[in-house]
Design a protein around this motif. Structure first.
Motif, PDB file in Angstrom:
ATOM      1  N   ARG A 128       0.901  -1.158  -0.057  1.00  0.00           N
ATOM      2  CA  ARG A 128       0.108  -0.284   0.107  1.00  0.00           C
ATOM      3  C   ARG A 128       0.855   1.369  -0.043  1.00  0.00           C
ATOM      4  NH1 ARG A 128      -4.030   0.088   4.886  1.00  0.00           N
ATOM      5  NH2 ARG A 128      -4.109  -2.254   4.181  1.00  0.00           N
ATOM      6  N   ASN A 129       1.949   1.088   0.168  1.00  0.00           N
ATOM      7  CA  ASN A 129       2.996   2.209   0.362  1.00  0.00           C
ATOM      8  C   ASN A 129       3.873   2.390  -1.082  1.00  0.00           C
ATOM      9  OD1 ASN A 129       2.263   3.064   2.963  1.00  0.00           O
ATOM     10  ND2 ASN A 129       3.638   1.462   3.762  1.00  0.00           N
ATOM     11  N   GLU A 130       3.694   1.413  -1.944  1.00  0.00           N
ATOM     12  CA  GLU A 130       4.315   1.504  -3.245  1.00  0.00           C
ATOM     13  C   GLU A 130       3.428   2.145  -4.286  1.00  0.00           C
ATOM     14  OE1 GLU A 130       7.446  -0.071  -3.630  1.00  0.00           O
ATOM     15  OE2 GLU A 130       7.461   0.069  -1.442  1.00  0.00           O
ATOM     16  N   HIS A 131       4.306   2.256  -5.415  1.00  0.00           N
ATOM     17  CA  HIS A 131       3.591   3.095  -6.623  1.00  0.00           C
ATOM     18  C   HIS A 131       2.471   2.118  -7.112  1.00  0.00           C
ATOM     19  CE1 HIS A 131       2.920   4.515 -10.508  1.00  0.00           C
ATOM     20  NE2 HIS A 131       3.452   5.817 -10.019  1.00  0.00           N
ATOM     21  N   PRO A 132       1.273   2.429  -7.591  1.00  0.00           N
ATOM     22  CA  PRO A 132       0.280   1.496  -7.915  1.00  0.00           C
ATOM     23  C   PRO A 132       0.883   0.760  -9.384  1.00  0.00           C
ATOM     24  CG  PRO A 132      -0.897   3.453  -7.750  1.00  0.00           C
ATOM     25  CD  PRO A 132       0.645   3.951  -7.469  1.00  0.00           C
ATOM     26  N   GLN A 133       1.792   1.146 -10.301  1.00  0.00           N
ATOM     27  CA  GLN A 133       2.420   0.312 -11.170  1.00  0.00           C
ATOM     28  C   GLN A 133       2.989  -0.806 -10.469  1.00  0.00           C
ATOM     29  OE1 GLN A 133       1.585   0.941 -14.499  1.00  0.00           O
ATOM     30  NE2 GLN A 133       2.581  -0.944 -14.787  1.00  0.00           N
ATOM     31  N   THR A 134       3.818  -0.516  -9.584  1.00  0.00           N
ATOM     32  CA  THR A 134       4.681  -1.665  -8.818  1.00  0.00           C
ATOM     33  C   THR A 134       3.668  -2.589  -8.425  1.00  0.00           C
ATOM     34  OG1 THR A 134       6.359   0.066  -8.306  1.00  0.00           O
ATOM     35  CG2 THR A 134       6.460  -1.989  -7.337  1.00  0.00           C
ATOM     36  N   LEU A 158      -7.162   2.919  -3.861  1.00  0.00           N
ATOM     37  CA  LEU A 158      -5.871   2.088  -4.397  1.00  0.00           C
ATOM     38  C   LEU A 158      -6.255   1.071  -5.162  1.00  0.00           C
ATOM     39  CD1 LEU A 158      -2.876   2.341  -4.625  1.00  0.00           C
ATOM     40  CD2 LEU A 158      -2.469   1.119  -2.420  1.00  0.00           C
ATOM     41  N   ARG A 165      -4.163  -0.226 -13.962  1.00  0.00           N
ATOM     42  CA  ARG A 165      -2.839  -0.286 -14.753  1.00  0.00           C
ATOM     43  C   ARG A 165      -2.592  -1.805 -14.957  1.00  0.00           C
ATOM     44  NH1 ARG A 165      -2.553   4.190 -11.635  1.00  0.00           N
ATOM     45  NH2 ARG A 165      -0.864   5.625 -11.959  1.00  0.00           N
TER      46      ARG A 165
END
Length: 340
Positions: A128-134, A158, A165
């Motif tokens: 949840r703290n990462e970029h949506p693409q990751t 999110l 994506r």
């Protein structure tokens, strides 16, 4: 002129080492010798240069003694700790930790197999703290059933970004995928394994999973009185015979194929009907009829015999998991895996 050495007892330790290295031949002996420390190389080199001629009988005797000594060393302790200490002798601390993170688990050959075995709540909290693409990349690489659980634990806004994506995602370049794997290995998996490795409740659960009911009750009953919260935590982490029914059908079929029909008959005797049906449904018609007939012929059975049969099947399941044939996670999910 140096005389021929005909008595192996006349050789000291360094001279014996020199003989063994020379007997291996220049190429193999050199590969072994280069692993020694500088001072050790100097000492062995001096012994080698001063050795003179050694008789064939002495060489044969030293090689025989050498091999017999290794053959008679007894048991070897191959554990995470001994492996880590061994690696630390010739690798940097960071490299040792990276390798041990892969070795310790969770079970799986590749990074994505390992990620598929990480508790979904733990993985969701990290992502949840990462970029949506990751997040999208990670969820397309782990098992679909695991991705579904993780996705459901993400914040609603999110979830929509990640789904968008995934839908628009094309083939992920190899260098991008390698960067994601490297980040997961260094930032997430190493910390996850380190935390898991110090979970005393998980360690105790693993121990109790391998005990019979008598010893289990002997340990747990006093523990429930003295430390009820710890007892509850251990029970949640334990994998029981009833949990086998929640495994992936292919995993259940593999376990069944590795058990005897009479063992299955005893284990299923008295089991809740829905759980019993789950096992029977994963058998061939012939095997299912055979087990049912054996169950009927057994009549009344001792609880001890049922417990022993169930414990035996659990051991089979755990061995299959250790061999990599199936994967069992702490929350009871499993997936069958091909062994190459």
């Amino acid at each position: 002129m140096l005389k021929v050495r005909t008595d192996h007892k006349s050789l000291n330790g360094l001279e014996k080492a020199a003989v063994i290295l020379l007997s291996l031949g220049e190429e193999r002996g050199a590969r072994l010798m280069e692993r020694l420390e500088d001072d050790e190389i100097r000492e062995v080199s001096y012994a080698m240069a001063s050795l003179g001629t050694v008789s064939g009988k002495v060489v044969e005797r030293l090689i025989r003694d050498f091999t017999e000594r290794f053959a008679g060393t007894g048991e070897l302790a191959g554990t995470f700790d001994t492996t880590e200490r061994f690696l630390s002798k010739f690798l940097t601390g960071d490299r040792v930790q990276e390798i041990m993170a892969d070795v310790r688990g969770p079970a799986g050959r590749t990074m994505w197999e390992k990620m598929s075995n990480v508790n979904e709540q733990v993985l969701a909290t990290y992502l949840r703290n990462e970029h949506p693409q990751t997040i999208a990349v990670v969820l397309t690489k782990v098992r679909p059933e695991h991705a579904a659980k993780v996705l459901g634990l993400l914040p609603p806004n999110l979830i929509q970004m990640v789904v968008s994506r995934i839908i628009k995602m094309e083939a992920v370049p190899r260098d991008v995928l390698e960067d994601v794997e490297k980040t997961l290995r260094s930032e997430f998996m190493a910390n996850y394994v380190r935390t898991l490795g110090h979970d005393s409740h998980a360690i105790m659960a693993e121990i109790l999973n391998r005990t019979d009911k008598g010893l289990f009750d002997q340990i747990m009953e006093p523990l429930e009185r003295r430390l009820p919260e710890s007892a509850q935590r251990i029970k949640q982490l334990m994998f029981t015979f009833e949990d086998l029914a929640s495994l992936d059908p292919q995993a259940i079929q593999i376990i069944i194929r590795n058990c005897d029909s009479d063992q299955l008959a005893y284990a299923l005797k008295g089991l809740e009907e829905t759980l019993q049906d789950r096992f029977l449904a994963n058998m061939s018609e012939r095997a299912r009829n055979l087990v049912r007939e054996e169950m009927e012929m057994l009549g009344a059975v001792r609880a001890r015999d049922v417990e022993e049969a169930r414990l035996g099947i659990l051991r089979v399941a755990k061995q299959l998991a250790d061999d990599g044939t199936i994967t069992i996670t702490r929350n009871g999910d499993a997936a069958a895996m091909l062994v190459y």
